[in-house]
Motif scaffolding. Structure first.
Motif, short mmCIF file in Angstrom:
data_model
loop_
_atom_site.label_atom_id
_atom_site.label_comp_id
_atom_site.label_asym_id
_atom_site.label_seq_id
_atom_site.Cartn_x
_atom_site.Cartn_y
_atom_site.Cartn_z
N LEU A 140 54.92 -19.76 -125.08
CA LEU A 140 54.28 -20.86 -125.52
C LEU A 140 52.99 -20.93 -125.78
O LEU A 140 52.06 -21.80 -126.15
N LEU A 141 52.11 -19.60 -125.29
CA LEU A 141 51.07 -19.02 -125.64
C LEU A 141 50.79 -18.32 -126.56
O LEU A 141 49.90 -18.67 -127.62
N ASN A 142 52.13 -17.60 -126.57
CA ASN A 142 51.46 -16.67 -128.15
C ASN A 142 52.23 -16.56 -129.02
O ASN A 142 52.10 -16.14 -130.12
N GLY A 143 53.52 -17.45 -128.99
CA GLY A 143 54.35 -18.02 -130.46
C GLY A 143 54.98 -16.16 -130.14
O GLY A 143 55.36 -16.34 -131.75
N TYR A 144 54.86 -15.10 -129.37
CA TYR A 144 55.74 -14.14 -130.19
C TYR A 144 56.43 -13.45 -128.68
O TYR A 144 57.28 -12.70 -129.29
N GLY A 145 56.08 -14.24 -127.90
CA GLY A 145 56.78 -13.26 -126.38
C GLY A 145 56.37 -11.96 -126.11
O GLY A 145 55.04 -11.50 -126.24
N LEU A 146 56.84 -11.40 -124.71
CA LEU A 146 56.36 -10.43 -124.73
C LEU A 146 57.13 -8.25 -125.46
O LEU A 146 57.59 -9.40 -125.59
N GLY A 147 56.31 -7.58 -124.92
CA GLY A 147 57.10 -6.70 -125.35
C GLY A 147 56.13 -5.71 -124.64
O GLY A 147 55.26 -5.54 -123.23
N ALA A 148 56.26 -4.70 -125.21
CA ALA A 148 55.50 -3.44 -124.76
C ALA A 148 55.19 -2.24 -125.69
O ALA A 148 54.48 -1.63 -125.12
N SER A 149 56.54 -1.42 -126.25
CA SER A 149 56.11 -0.26 -127.08
C SER A 149 55.08 -0.69 -128.56
O SER A 149 54.92 0.33 -128.60
N GLY A 150 54.74 -2.02 -128.94
CA GLY A 150 53.43 -1.99 -130.02
C GLY A 150 52.55 -1.08 -129.18
O GLY A 150 52.07 -0.78 -129.73
N PHE A 151 52.13 -1.40 -127.94
CA PHE A 151 50.56 -0.58 -127.34
C PHE A 151 50.62 0.53 -127.12
O PHE A 151 50.21 1.21 -127.34
N PHE A 152 52.29 1.39 -127.03
CA PHE A 152 52.34 2.67 -127.66
C PHE A 152 52.60 2.87 -128.69
O PHE A 152 51.80 4.37 -129.42
N THR A 153 52.11 2.45 -129.88
CA THR A 153 52.36 2.73 -131.10
C THR A 153 50.52 2.02 -131.07
O THR A 153 50.23 3.48 -132.35
#
Lengths: 171, 215
Positions: free
Chosen positions: A27-40
């Motif tokens: 509801l906040l960002n429209g994308y949900g949670l993530g993690a590997s995107g940061f490491f990329t």
């Protein structure tokens, strides 16, 4: 002043709270949670610092170096938040301790080697899948994406299969 | 106010991240021994927590859309690239079985003082660089067998969304029951006390010394 070790949350309770956090994030960002995107982005940034021309010419990482600093992104702040939240939970739960964790049957060198090797496979796999356990597995499956469930099928089947080889040192 | 807010700011990232990390550590997901125990069937926490979270968020999104708080199709839904999605998931599973973590949980581990989590992160950076290095050669595989854009289970099976949600709840209940039975069979899930007191390098060395002296 060491706090006594507090028990983990029961899985059902942890799952319900995690589901609500995931819903809030959608509801906040429209994308949900993530993690590997940061490491990329971290890899692109490091590549840009250490081997600028090669990274800029790279068809996968190059686009990250165009425009603003690749680390200036929602997902970077999210990972900073993850570490702060986990630190708070570990401190208040009496579970913060500097240590080299890993396969109980291995010494320090073996644990480092497995962590590095597992990390390489995970880094490569998350790019191939266009996300990781959080970004595709969790945040893809919640809106019922076929991709999310397909990812989780591969994740569990091969995780279990490889675990037959590694269980002697991990159990 | 229309949802989602599409807020990609610093505060939004920090808030979601802090809640995410706080829950993951409290669930025990900073421990590589607890995470890998899922694959040995002795600890079903990973399945239970993930599946419950998926079901809760899925029902929440369904309700938010049904009540008109959120427009259908307004959130990101990934597209399937059959081979890349499946193989990528497989490699992440293998990575966890070997190294003990996935990207999110390695960050949790580092925050709880686990140095092996840092090595896992170094490995992930190397793996990402390796992927970038061979990207041009595997681009065909990366984009092969693409499914319909943002395809969902209700679309794939041609059934209503509520029916998929009911099926997921049933699967979750069955998974909880079966998982708990298997946990009993294989020695039970790892508690926080076990995670914090066992598996130290010192104790392993002691065992080896005892074995050497005994042998």
């Amino acid at each position: 002043m060491p706090t006594a070790v507090r028990p983990f949350w029961p899985p059902l309770a942890a799952g319900i709270v995690l589901g609500l956090v995931l819903l809030l994030t959608f509801l906040l960002n429209g994308y949900g949670l993530g993690a590997s995107g940061f490491f990329t982005r971290l890899t692109a940034w490091l590549g840009g610092e250490l081997a600028g021309p090669v990274t800029q010419a790279n068809s996968y990482l190059g686009p990250f170096l165009k425009g603003a600093n690749p680390l200036a992104s929602w997902i970077s702040w999210e990972i900073v938040g993850v570490m702060l939240g986990a630190l708070l939970a570990a401190l208040t739960g009496g579970r913060f301790r500097l240590r080299l964790d890993g396969a109980p049957r291995l010494g320090g060198g073996g644990r480092i080697a497995l962590a590095l090797g597992g990390g390489v496979l995970t880094g490569f796999g998350a790019r191939l899948a266009r996300g990781c356990t959080s970004g595709i597995g969790l945040s893809g499956s919640a809106p019922l994406a076929v991709a999310g469930f397909l990812f989780l099928i591969g994740f569990f089947i091969v995780g279990i299969a490889v675990s037959f080889l590694t269980r002697r040192i991990w159990a | 106010m229309t949802l989602p807010l599409y807020d990609s700011g610093v505060a939004s990232g920090l808030l979601s991240g802090m809640l995410f990390g706080y829950v993951l550590e409290n669930a025990g997901f900073g421990s590589p021994r607890k995470l890998t125990a899922q694959f040995r069937f002795s600890d079903w926490s990973v399945f239970k927590v993930m599946f419950t979270a998926i079901v809760v968020a899925a029902i929440g999104l369904y309700v938010a859309t049904a009540f008109g708080w959120m427009k259908a199709g307004s959130i990101f839904i990934p597209t399937t690239y059959f081979w890349a999605t499946l193989t990528g998931g497989a490699l992440v599973g293998a990575g966890m079985a070997i190294g003990g973590y996935c990207p999110g949980t390695s960050s949790v581990a580092v925050a709880a003082g686990r140095l092996d989590g840092l090595f896992f992160i170094v490995g992930m950076v190397l793996g990402t660089a390796l992927f970038a290095g061979v990207f041009d050669r595997i681009e065909g595989f990366y984009s092969a067998a693409a499914g319909p854009v943002s395809q969902t289970l209700p679309e794939l099976f041609g059934i209503p969304e509520w029916l998929v949600l009911v099926a997921l709840v049933v699967l979750a209940v069955l998974g909880f029951v079966a998982g708990t039975m298997l946990e009993r069979l294989y020695g039970g899930p790892l508690s926080a006390a076990q995670v914090e007191t066992e598996g130290e390098i010192a104790s392993v060395t002691e065992i080896e010394i005892v074995e050497i002296t005994a042998g």
